[in-house]
Every structure is written in C-alpha cells, then in structure tokens.
Design a protein around this motif. Structure first.
Motif, PDB file in Angstrom:
ATOM      1  N   ASP A   1      -0.869  16.374  22.745  1.00  0.00           N
ATOM      2  CA  ASP A   1      -1.233  15.410  21.705  1.00  0.00           C
ATOM      3  C   ASP A   1      -0.295  14.204  21.834  1.00  0.00           C
ATOM      4  N   GLU A   2      -0.727  13.049  21.322  1.00  0.00           N
ATOM      5  CA  GLU A   2       0.040  11.805  21.520  1.00  0.00           C
ATOM      6  C   GLU A   2       0.379  11.641  23.008  1.00  0.00           C
ATOM      7  N   ALA A   3      -0.618  11.861  23.844  1.00  0.00           N
ATOM      8  CA  ALA A   3      -0.405  11.863  25.298  1.00  0.00           C
ATOM      9  C   ALA A   3      -0.081  10.490  25.849  1.00  0.00           C
ATOM     10  N   HIS A   4      -0.291   9.439  25.070  1.00  0.00           N
ATOM     11  CA  HIS A   4       0.013   8.101  25.579  1.00  0.00           C
ATOM     12  C   HIS A   4       1.492   7.948  25.913  1.00  0.00           C
TER      13      HIS A   4
ATOM     14  N   GLY B   1       2.426   6.941  14.437  1.00  0.00           N
ATOM     15  CA  GLY B   1       2.658   8.197  13.730  1.00  0.00           C
ATOM     16  C   GLY B   1       2.955   8.072  12.258  1.00  0.00           C
ATOM     17  N   VAL B   2       2.719   6.897  11.658  1.00  0.00           N
ATOM     18  CA  VAL B   2       2.960   6.699  10.235  1.00  0.00           C
ATOM     19  C   VAL B   2       1.620   6.724   9.507  1.00  0.00           C
ATOM     20  N   ASP B   3       1.511   7.577   8.495  1.00  0.00           N
ATOM     21  CA  ASP B   3       0.261   7.746   7.760  1.00  0.00           C
ATOM     22  C   ASP B   3       0.449   7.243   6.334  1.00  0.00           C
ATOM     23  N   LEU B   4      -0.158   6.080   6.031  1.00  0.00           N
ATOM     24  CA  LEU B   4      -0.038   5.466   4.707  1.00  0.00           C
ATOM     25  C   LEU B   4      -1.439   5.132   4.196  1.00  0.00           C
ATOM     26  N   PRO B   5      -2.163   6.136   3.717  1.00  0.00           N
ATOM     27  CA  PRO B   5      -3.551   5.898   3.290  1.00  0.00           C
ATOM     28  C   PRO B   5      -3.620   5.162   1.951  1.00  0.00           C
ATOM     29  N   GLY B   6      -4.816   4.660   1.653  1.00  0.00           N
ATOM     30  CA  GLY B   6      -5.080   4.045   0.363  1.00  0.00           C
ATOM     31  C   GLY B   6      -4.188   2.870   0.054  1.00  0.00           C
ATOM     32  N   GLU B   7      -3.696   2.823  -1.183  1.00  0.00           N
ATOM     33  CA  GLU B   7      -2.889   1.705  -1.646  1.00  0.00           C
ATOM     34  C   GLU B   7      -1.503   1.660  -1.013  1.00  0.00           C
ATOM     35  N   TYR B   8      -1.122   2.718  -0.313  1.00  0.00           N
ATOM     36  CA  TYR B   8       0.187   2.699   0.349  1.00  0.00           C
ATOM     37  C   TYR B   8       0.251   1.614   1.420  1.00  0.00           C
ATOM     38  N   CYS B   9      -0.908   1.238   1.972  1.00  0.00           N
ATOM     39  CA  CYS B   9      -0.915   0.152   2.965  1.00  0.00           C
ATOM     40  C   CYS B   9      -2.293  -0.486   3.025  1.00  0.00           C
ATOM     41  N   THR B  10      -2.411  -1.660   2.447  1.00  0.00           N
ATOM     42  CA  THR B  10      -3.662  -2.412   2.527  1.00  0.00           C
ATOM     43  C   THR B  10      -3.505  -3.686   3.360  1.00  0.00           C
TER      44      THR B  10
END
Length: 741
Positions: free
Chosen positions: A286-289, A630-639
């Motif tokens: 995974d994350e093979a790049h 690798g940073v997961d900030l869904p919704g209002e955490y990152c618009t």
C-alpha cells in the motif's frame, strides 16, 4: 478478443477489470467465499456502498495474487504482479484485504501487507484490519512486524542497570520523578530502573512503541541491540526476549503488517528470518508510490573519513580487550588479530583524506562536491580501493572473533554478552563502509543505470573538517526487480497516486516493472463528483514563484481574502523557510488561527486542528510535503487546500543532478521526463486532501501561475481529478467562469 476463461461467470457483483483480466485462476470455492464476505459487508455495515471501482480492484487483486501458483513462464511475464492506482474514495484497503485474506486462507499462504510508514501500520493494526475481520467467516491472526531495534534487550538492560548503579546514586524513597514524563533531564538510572521494573512485572512487553511516554534515544540505544550483538538462543534472557517472542508470533500469524523498509531489509536477508518467506507469500504494497525512493535509500551508502578512523581504532582495542577478558587464547591463524587490518584501514583512510582534500572543491559555503559523470580521480580511486580491501579484511577478522565469542557463550554467557554487544556495534559501520566503496568502484558497464558519487563536507569532532563519502544508484528499479519481483510469490502495488501527468511510465521505470508483458497497470477513478463539488482555482498571481521574496509577499497579501470564509483550511508550502516567513508576516487575527508544522508533533497538530473546528472556531494548518500525504480531514476539517508553489525538487541534490545529467546526455529533456512528472505526483497528493467523502466540497487554490500559463502546467492538470477549473481573480461562485484546461 478475450480469452476463453473470461467467459466463465464471475461472482455476482464482482466484475473483472478491463483488457482481458479474468477469474480463471480462482477456484469456485474462492469465488464463492469472496462473494460471501462482500455480501456480509453490504448487509452489516451501515452506509456501505459497493462502487464499481472497488469491485474492479477486488477482481484485479484476486487475479494477480491467484498467480502465486502459476508456472515459471507465466511469472517471468509478470502475471503474478498487479499495479493499481485507486483514486480517493475507492475503498482500496477493503479491496485488497478481502481477496488477499480469502486466498491466503484457502491456499495456506502467508499474507504480508506493507505500508510506507509506522503510522499507517498502526492504522491497519488498530482500525482497518479489525473492522474487516468482523465480516469474515474464518479466523485471521495478525501482527505488526518491527525491526529488532524496536524491542528491548533484557540482557543489555540488566547490564546497564548494574553499570549505572555503580556510578549514579539511587533516588531516595518517595522522591518525585517529575521529568520522567518526557525524558528531559532524567538520569539514566531512573529510566533503567523503571523499564526493568515494568518488564519484570509483566506490565510492559518490551516494545518501545508500547511504552506510554517517549523513551529518550540515548537511553533506548543502550538497552536494545542488533543482530551482530545478539547471542540468540545462547543468551540467558532468550526465553523472555521480546524480539524473539514477536518473531515467533509473526511466524504463526496469518497476516503480517510490515513497512517498506522492513520488507526491503527482509528481502536482502535469509528467507523467513524476519518476515514470512516472501517467495511463498502474498504481498500487498500500500502507498506503493513511495517504494522506489525507499529502495534508493536502501541502496545508498555513506561513511565518514576522519570519524571512521576513530571508531576503527576503538574496534581493534575492544576486540583485544574481549580476547584478554575472556581468555580466548593467543592471536594466530584460528584467531586473527583485528588490529592488523585496522592499522591498514586507518592508513588507507588517511590517504583517502589527503586525496579528497586535493580533488574535491568546496567553494565558499558549498557543502557538496559531486564527481561529474561519476568519474573518480585516480588518487581517490586508489585510496578507496585500499579502504575497501582493508575493511573487508577487518570485517572477516571481527566475524571470526564473534564466532569464538558465541562458542564461548555456552558456559559464560553473562560474561560474553557485553563484549558481543560492544563489537556488534562495529559490524553495521564496516558493512556501510564496504557498501559505499562497492558502489564507488563498481564497473558501470555491468549496471543498467549510473551511480551518483559525491563527497559532503562537515565539521569534525576535533574542530576541523570531516568528509562523508556518498554513493547511490540513480534508480532502485533494477534492485527491486532482483530482490522482489523475480522472487516474490505474488504482489500487488497500489496507491492513490501512481501516475504522473496521467501516465504510469515513470512509476513503472522507477519500480523496475518495465518489460513484464503480462503486467497491465489499472487506473481506477475516484467515485467523487469533482466537477460539481470541487473547484481548482489558479489566481492571477503576478510574482514569479522563483523569486521567493516577492512571491512570499504576494502570498501574505492574498491569504486573508482566500481564507476569509473558511473554517478548516490546509496551506501547503514547498519550503520551510517560506512557510515561516509567511506565518510571521500575517495579520495578528489570522496568525492566531494558524497551526504550523514543526511546533508540535504531527498527531498533536491534527488533533488541535480538529478540536478547533469541533468548537466552531477557524483553524488553518500550515505544512510541508508530509501533510500532503496520508492526512485525512473530511468535511469541515478541510474545505480549502492552498498550494503556495508547485513542489519542484531541490535542484542541487547530487542524486537528482546525476539522474538529470544522464537523461540529458541521451538527448532527452530531464525537465519534462523527471521534474514535471515528479511535481505531478506531489500535486495530485496535495489536491487529494480536499474530498475525502461523498459529501465533501471545497476549493483547491494554487498560487503558482505557471500551472495555467505553460505547456507543462497543462500536462500537470491532465493528471489531476476532473475539477471545475477557474483561472484568474474572479468570484468562484459566479456562473460561467469555469475554463477548460
């Protein structure tokens, strides 16, 4: 025309990928069990929606891993390999774990899943794998694999505790250990005592990552060990050794969660020594790049010149001390004296220092001197050959002495172990020295790609200059082919960003995957509606991004307006210096909202950001490349994601200089073949932070006008998701402003 096997019916709902991939290598039981597991996820997981890209990926993974039992001819064509780019939201973790676990279970194979970092290992261990196992109708045991140095050596801890107790007074009863929480200013004896008490009482398993606080590096280095310093089964603490207990659990586990560095190290060792035998295993990267750069780092080697002479002398002294203390006998044919090759090695290092001083130019503050074209001056080559010969001889003599120590351990293990641990620390240094000159002196006609060779100047411990001799191949592709692709049972390489500017070519070349006739890379688009939910905005920035001062000033002027209506934003910079300068120049009101990378750990940074948003406040993250991946900030955490500048590599990196020199020598464009595709991958990773769920929305702003004005900028746009693109300083919500790239 598809092969006859493609006509066979795949499990309902599972559709094979394009270009002739099929289910022919799967048995009916395997197909049925995969479908049964997928049905269980659908029925018992609220909100789960099976998407076509995920089903395609399940089929592609199953197709490749089922080839673990294929003939040598099929494997030589790469039929046992798969390369899959899975866009954000595909559900790639389930898409590779489900078929891989089913095949491993029914075929009696071990499964190894490798990620790029320890952080992602922890995510697989604590979230992704347990979540999936709830839906599987068969048991799966799993462990995280770590290197030996992540574990306590009980024998070394006992020795350090005794040694430190002799020189440091114990704490008075009831004395407060205020500094113990973070290790600042803590005396070693306190740490050794606390570690020993917790380990002996069974409250701590000996895994560094399981200790509740950060253990200072100076403390940890003295209570762990490596392979040369370990007595193995002859150690008195073998039965309770955390490393060997963990290795035994890994041997028995169905699934081993590893990282790329550990897999590369294991592939270069005796099969089965630290991970399941990769020749028989199913492996998912995974994350093979990041794998190509990892293998270059794995191959790269360097050694100091002056500092090396110092530790070489110490090694000879410590070897003689061990022989005397343990009464191993006189030096002779059966017990060679390492002091003799050590003296030769020190003399050769002295000649190397003189040669480097004469032939390497360090103008002004310049720290790096590269050998253009990889050509070494004659004097440097001769001195290096002498260093290599003496280092090999010394290494062989130390190995003979180590064997004698281990043989003596039967009746005097406690006396032998300290000497073995001391000498063990010199083996990696000698191996690094030998590897460096193997690369420096190798015949490039025997290698498909050039080797970068350079010298770095830095301050020595005695106040004068010391030099690092460095060498690395410009690509790890040939090494990956040798270590993994020609040996591994079956492997899948996946990531959200494998293509550069819409093409797999650079990744296949760097990963050593070119030339496999049966390998057809698969690109699965994100299911998110980028056209309706996301805008890529390229404002009319006037400052040239190559003028750091002017560009930074324009960023400062534009940020207040760009961030005015946003609650959660991520601003990514190409350099730490510009990030700090921009932050310092912001208006106080906006500056108070900024959380800047480097001020605390990445985990704490993200937790503070989420807490602010949850409290209804505004929060702006300032970060570098590591926050673009690798940073997961869904919704209002990152618009809103703002890229201050297109992330080109530092042009004076000697490895990159050598690579570009080689490309240009063939009449090709290094800028178009290397620089632009590399930026394309980094830009795709950065823009991938915006939409994380179906309901997300927002804007990506790139404050680099070259993205919209140049031919190569349009190449970069072709490699991004299908955003609605707006160029210029106009309101983003006005109708009819989207411009074709």
């Amino acid at each position: 025309m598809p092969c006859a096997a493609c006509a066979s019916r795949s499990p309902p709902g599972l559709t094979g990928p394009k270009r002739g991939r099929c289910w022919a290598m799967l048995t009916p039981d395997e197909k049925q069990l995969m479908q049964r597991c997928l049905d269980a996820i659908r029925e018992r997981s609220p909100g789960f929606r099976a998407r076509r890209p995920q089903l395609q990926m399940i089929a592609a993974v199953a197709h490749a891993l089922a080839r673990v039992d294929a003939s040598d001819a099929e494997r030589s064509d790469g039929a046992h390999l798969a390369v899959i780019e899975a866009g954000t939201g595909t559900g790639k973790t389930v898409a590779y774990l489900l078929p891989a676990l089913v095949l491993a279970h029914l075929r009696g194979r071990k499964l190894v899943v490798s990620s790029s970092t320890v952080t992602l290992q922890e995510q697989l261990l604590h979230k992704d794998v347990p979540d999936l196992l709830r839906f599987l109708p068969f048991p799966v045991s799993y462990v995280v694999a770590k290197g030996r140095r992540r574990f306590l050596c009980p024998a070394r801890l006992a020795q350090r505790l005794d040694q430190q107790a002799a020189v440091e007074p114990r704490d008075a009863p009831g004395q407060q250990d205020d500094a113990a929480a973070d290790g600042a200013g803590v005396r070693p004896l306190r740490w050794f005592s606390r570690l020993a008490e917790a380990f002996d009482a069974g409250r701590w398993c000996g895994d560094r990552d399981a200790w509740p606080q950060v253990i200072p590096e100076s403390v940890w280095a003295s209570v762990t060990t490596d392979r040369p310093g370990c007595l193995g089964s002859r150690c008195p603490s073998y039965a309770r050794c955390p490393f060997y207990q963990a290795r035994q659990r890994a041997k028995e586990a169905d699934l081993t969660i590893a990282n790329h560095d550990l897999v590369l190290a294991a592939a270069d060792m005796e099969p089965g020594s630290t991970l399941p035998d990769l020749r028989e295993a199913l492996v998912v990267f995974d994350e093979a790049h990041s794998l190509p750069s990892k293998v270059v780092d794995h191959c790269a080697s360097r050694h100091s010149v002056c500092s090396a002479a110092s530790w070489v002398s110490h090694a000879a002294r410590d070897a003689r001390a061990a022989v005397t203390a343990l009464r191993l006998g006189r030096f002779g044919p059966d017990l060679p004296d390492p002091a003799l090759p050590a003296a030769r090695l020190c003399a050769a290092l002295e000649r190397l220092l003189e040669a480097v001083g004469r032939h390497c130019e360090f103008a002004g503050q310049q720290r790096i001197s590269r050998f253009a074209g990889g050509v070494l001056p004659v004097e440097v080559r001769k001195a290096g050959a002498a260093v290599l010969d003496a280092a090999r001889a010394m290494g062989q003599d130390l190995l003979t002495l180590r064997t004698a120590l281990v043989d003596r351990a039967g009746d005097r293990a406690e006396a032998v172990q300290p000497h073995l641990a001391t000498l063990g620390g010199y083996f990696p240094k000698l191996e690094e020295l030998v590897a460096t000159w193997d690369w420096m002196l190798c015949d490039e006609t025997q290698h498909p790609l050039p080797v970068a060779r350079w010298v770095e100047r830095h301050a020595g411990s005695g106040g004068g200059d010391d030099f690092l001799v460095c060498a690395a191949p410009i690509s790890g592709g040939p090494r990956l082919r040798e270590l993994l692709w020609n040996k591994v049972g079956a492997a899948v390489l996946t990531s959200a960003t494998l293509r550069a500017c819409g093409r797999f070519a650079m990744f296949l070349e760097e990963a050593g995957l070119q030339g496999y006739a049966a390998l057809e890379p698969l690109a699965l688009a994100s299911p998110f509606d980028y056209g309706r939910r996301a805008v890529l905005h390229i404002p009319g920035v006037r400052a040239d991004p190559r003028d750091a001062a002017a560009h930074g000033q324009e960023i400062v002027r534009r940020l207040p307006a760009l961030l005015a209506r946003q609650r959660g934003s991520l601003v990514l910079f190409a350099s730490a210096r510009q990030m700090r300068e921009v932050q310092a120049a912001l208006p106080d009101e906006l500056k108070a909202c900024v959380l800047m990378q480097g001020e605390c750990s990445r985990r704490e940074l993200l937790e503070r950001h989420r807490a602010r948003i949850d409290a209804g406040e505004r929060s702006v993250l300032f970060g570098l490349a590591s926050l673009a991946e690798g940073v997961d900030l869904p919704g209002e955490y990152c618009t809103h994601v703002i890229c201050a500048k297109l992330p080109f590599s530092v042009p004076d990196n000697p490895l990159e200089e050598t690579r570009r020199e080689w490309i240009e020598a063939q009449g090709r464009s290094a800028f178009l073949e290397r620089s632009v595709p590399e930026v394309g991958i980094r830009l795709a990773q950065a823009t991938g932070r915006l939409l994380r769920t179906d309901d997300d929305h927002g804007t990506v702003t790139v404050l680099d006008p070259r993205l919209g004005r140049t031919h190569w900028g349009r190449m970069l746009l072709r490699g991004l998701p299908p955003f609605r693109i707006v160029i210029g300083d106009r309101p983003l919500d006005a109708p009819g402003l989207a411009e074709a790239a």
